[in-house]
Design an enzyme around this catalytic site. Structure first.
Site, PDB file in Angstrom:
ATOM      1  N   GLU A 108       2.333   5.896 -10.302  1.00  0.00           N
ATOM      2  CA  GLU A 108       3.063   4.503 -10.443  1.00  0.00           C
ATOM      3  C   GLU A 108       2.175   4.089 -11.314  1.00  0.00           C
ATOM      4  O   GLU A 108       2.360   2.801 -12.109  1.00  0.00           O
ATOM      5  CB  GLU A 108       3.363   3.832  -9.224  1.00  0.00           C
ATOM      6  CG  GLU A 108       5.095   4.915  -9.664  1.00  0.00           C
ATOM      7  CD  GLU A 108       5.528   4.465  -7.683  1.00  0.00           C
ATOM      8  OE1 GLU A 108       5.499   4.057  -6.851  1.00  0.00           O
ATOM      9  OE2 GLU A 108       5.969   6.099  -7.127  1.00  0.00           O
ATOM     10  N   GLU A 148       0.050  14.511  -5.945  1.00  0.00           N
ATOM     11  CA  GLU A 148       1.317  14.109  -6.453  1.00  0.00           C
ATOM     12  C   GLU A 148       1.635  14.710  -7.509  1.00  0.00           C
ATOM     13  O   GLU A 148       1.529  14.081  -8.845  1.00  0.00           O
ATOM     14  CB  GLU A 148       1.046  12.839  -6.389  1.00  0.00           C
ATOM     15  CG  GLU A 148       0.814  12.382  -4.541  1.00  0.00           C
ATOM     16  CD  GLU A 148       1.213  10.771  -4.258  1.00  0.00           C
ATOM     17  OE1 GLU A 148       2.103  10.399  -3.417  1.00  0.00           O
ATOM     18  OE2 GLU A 148       1.528   9.964  -5.000  1.00  0.00           O
ATOM     19  N   SER A 190       8.132  14.048  -2.276  1.00  0.00           N
ATOM     20  CA  SER A 190       9.531  13.716  -1.179  1.00  0.00           C
ATOM     21  C   SER A 190       9.523  15.051  -0.298  1.00  0.00           C
ATOM     22  O   SER A 190       9.806  15.919   0.148  1.00  0.00           O
ATOM     23  CB  SER A 190      10.369  15.100  -2.111  1.00  0.00           C
ATOM     24  OG  SER A 190      10.571  14.505  -3.316  1.00  0.00           O
ATOM     25  N   GLY A 207       9.745  10.999  -5.529  1.00  0.00           N
ATOM     26  CA  GLY A 207      11.185   9.933  -5.860  1.00  0.00           C
ATOM     27  C   GLY A 207      11.592  11.084  -6.384  1.00  0.00           C
ATOM     28  O   GLY A 207      13.144   9.868  -5.976  1.00  0.00           O
ATOM     29  N   HIS A 240      -2.530   5.714  -7.460  1.00  0.00           N
ATOM     30  CA  HIS A 240      -0.593   6.113  -7.025  1.00  0.00           C
ATOM     31  C   HIS A 240      -0.582   6.442  -9.019  1.00  0.00           C
ATOM     32  O   HIS A 240      -0.522   5.834  -9.839  1.00  0.00           O
ATOM     33  CB  HIS A 240      -0.250   5.095  -6.255  1.00  0.00           C
ATOM     34  CG  HIS A 240       0.973   6.134  -6.602  1.00  0.00           C
ATOM     35  ND1 HIS A 240       2.332   5.992  -6.891  1.00  0.00           N
ATOM     36  CD2 HIS A 240       1.540   6.772  -4.950  1.00  0.00           C
ATOM     37  CE1 HIS A 240       3.221   6.525  -6.432  1.00  0.00           C
ATOM     38  NE2 HIS A 240       2.559   7.370  -5.086  1.00  0.00           N
ATOM     39  N   LYS A 277       5.630   1.413  -0.567  1.00  0.00           N
ATOM     40  CA  LYS A 277       5.387   0.247  -2.378  1.00  0.00           C
ATOM     41  C   LYS A 277       6.163  -0.859  -2.065  1.00  0.00           C
ATOM     42  O   LYS A 277       5.667  -1.280  -1.328  1.00  0.00           O
ATOM     43  CB  LYS A 277       6.826   1.595  -3.216  1.00  0.00           C
ATOM     44  CG  LYS A 277       6.471   3.444  -2.981  1.00  0.00           C
ATOM     45  CD  LYS A 277       7.103   3.663  -3.812  1.00  0.00           C
ATOM     46  CE  LYS A 277       6.547   5.020  -3.869  1.00  0.00           C
ATOM     47  NZ  LYS A 277       6.637   6.139  -5.191  1.00  0.00           N
ATOM     48  N   ASN A 333       3.396   5.443   2.487  1.00  0.00           N
ATOM     49  CA  ASN A 333       3.384   4.520   1.380  1.00  0.00           C
ATOM     50  C   ASN A 333       4.563   3.754   1.050  1.00  0.00           C
ATOM     51  O   ASN A 333       5.705   3.899   0.470  1.00  0.00           O
ATOM     52  CB  ASN A 333       2.791   5.204  -0.578  1.00  0.00           C
ATOM     53  CG  ASN A 333       2.739   3.755  -1.335  1.00  0.00           C
ATOM     54  OD1 ASN A 333       3.445   2.981  -1.121  1.00  0.00           O
ATOM     55  ND2 ASN A 333       3.149   4.617  -2.666  1.00  0.00           N
TER      56      ASN A 333
HETATM   57  C1  PEP Z   1       4.251   8.808  -2.736  1.00  0.00           C
HETATM   58  O1  PEP Z   1       4.894   7.210  -3.681  1.00  0.00           O
HETATM   59  O2  PEP Z   1       3.529   8.494  -3.060  1.00  0.00           O
HETATM   60  C2  PEP Z   1       5.634   9.908  -2.856  1.00  0.00           C
HETATM   61  C3  PEP Z   1       4.942  11.050  -2.828  1.00  0.00           C
HETATM   62  O3  PEP Z   1       6.645   9.270  -2.949  1.00  0.00           O
HETATM   63  P1  PEP Z   1       7.898  10.308  -2.388  1.00  0.00           P
HETATM   64  O4  PEP Z   1       7.261  10.884  -1.164  1.00  0.00           O
HETATM   65  O5  PEP Z   1       9.627   9.312  -1.680  1.00  0.00           O
HETATM   66  O6  PEP Z   1       8.250  10.966  -3.619  1.00  0.00           O
END
Ligand code: PEP
Length: 250
Positions: free
Chosen positions: A97, A167, A213, A173, A95, A11, A9
């Site tokens: 976000e 997630e 992460s 992040g 997601h 973003k 992703n």
């Molecule tokens: C994500 O945006 O779905 C995500 C898991 O980000 P990150 O890997 O940066 O934590």
């Protein structure tokens, strides 16, 4: 046996030139016989260019969001038909976000899931708890509420085209990865939810990605958990070297 599925992703990152270069590096860096399905989800404005860059390779393309309506007065939005028209295979829905920054509810996500499935787009449906929810012992309740709401009316047959992504919001992040044991416990619960809500066949076949992460250094341990079938990767998907490292771990 569930085939691992690694999705990146991107973003709201990259320029057009960077997006095409990253997509091209992935397309040439992945063997056609890799032991995983791979997708990248660039910003909407670069989808077309990325579809062209990965054409003929083992890399599929997904969008990061879509609107549930087919067309109309929805300024700034993209429809599922548009995504399908330019060659997207997947779409990330719900997601964290979208849920927490843009206020999307599970009922909003559910409308999008139905539209995507009707169009033949494969949704990656995300769920996950906030840190305060985990600390209050509400992890299971939050995830099952999001799953029930996001999948309302989705049939067992349609679940063949759905991927789930767990997630934990506190791990996205932040560099704070869930331990393999923490992630595995929630994945196992989600699989129990699928058996209860659908049947054993759905529970055994739906892929559940972990996201939060994930990096080449921790991917192996996470992906070797029995109920973790892949990863939804944010930051580490922005470099071909690290994304290919995660794919290699799968
Ligand atoms: C994500 O945006 O779905 C995500 C898991 O980000 P990150 O890997 O940066 O934590």
């Amino acid at each position: 046996m569930r085939r691992p599925f690694i999705a990146g992703n991107w973003k709201m990152n990259t320029t057009k030139a960077d997006a095409v270069a990253l997509a091209s590096a992935l397309a040439s860096g992945i063997n056609a016989d890799a032991n995983a399905d791979v997708a990248v989800c660039p910003p909407g404005v670069y989808l077309d260019a990325v579809v062209a860059a990965v054409s003929g390779s083992a890399v599929a393309v997904g969008a990061q969001n879509m609107h549930h309506e087919a067309s109309g007065a929805y300024t700034g939005e993209l429809s599922g038909g548009m995504l399908q028209d330019i060659g997207c295979t997947y779409v990330i829905l719900g997601h964290s976000e979208r849920r927490h920054v843009f206020g999307e509810s599970s009922s909003d996500v559910n409308k999008k899931v139905h539209t995507a499935l009707a169009l033949g787009l494969k949704p990656i449906v995300c769920v996950g708890e906030l840190l305060e929810e985990r600390e209050a012992g509400k992890t299971a309740d939050v995830n099952s509420e999001q799953l029930y709401g996001s999948l309302a009316g989705v049939t067992a047959e349609q679940m063949a085209n759905v991927t789930l992504a767990y997630e934990p919001v506190w791990a996205i992040g932040t560099g704070k990865v869930a331990t393999p044991e923490q992630a595995e416990a929630v994945h196992a619960d989600i699989r129990k939810f699928l058996a209860y809500r659908y049947n054993d066949e759905v529970a055994n076949s739906v892929r559940i990605q972990y996201g939060g992460s994930v990096k080449p250094g921790n991917a192996n341990e996470l992906l070797s958990q029995p109920n973790i079938d892949g990863a939804l990767v944010g930051g580490a998907a922005l470099s071909a070297e690290s994304f290919l490292g995660i794919i290699a771990a799968a």
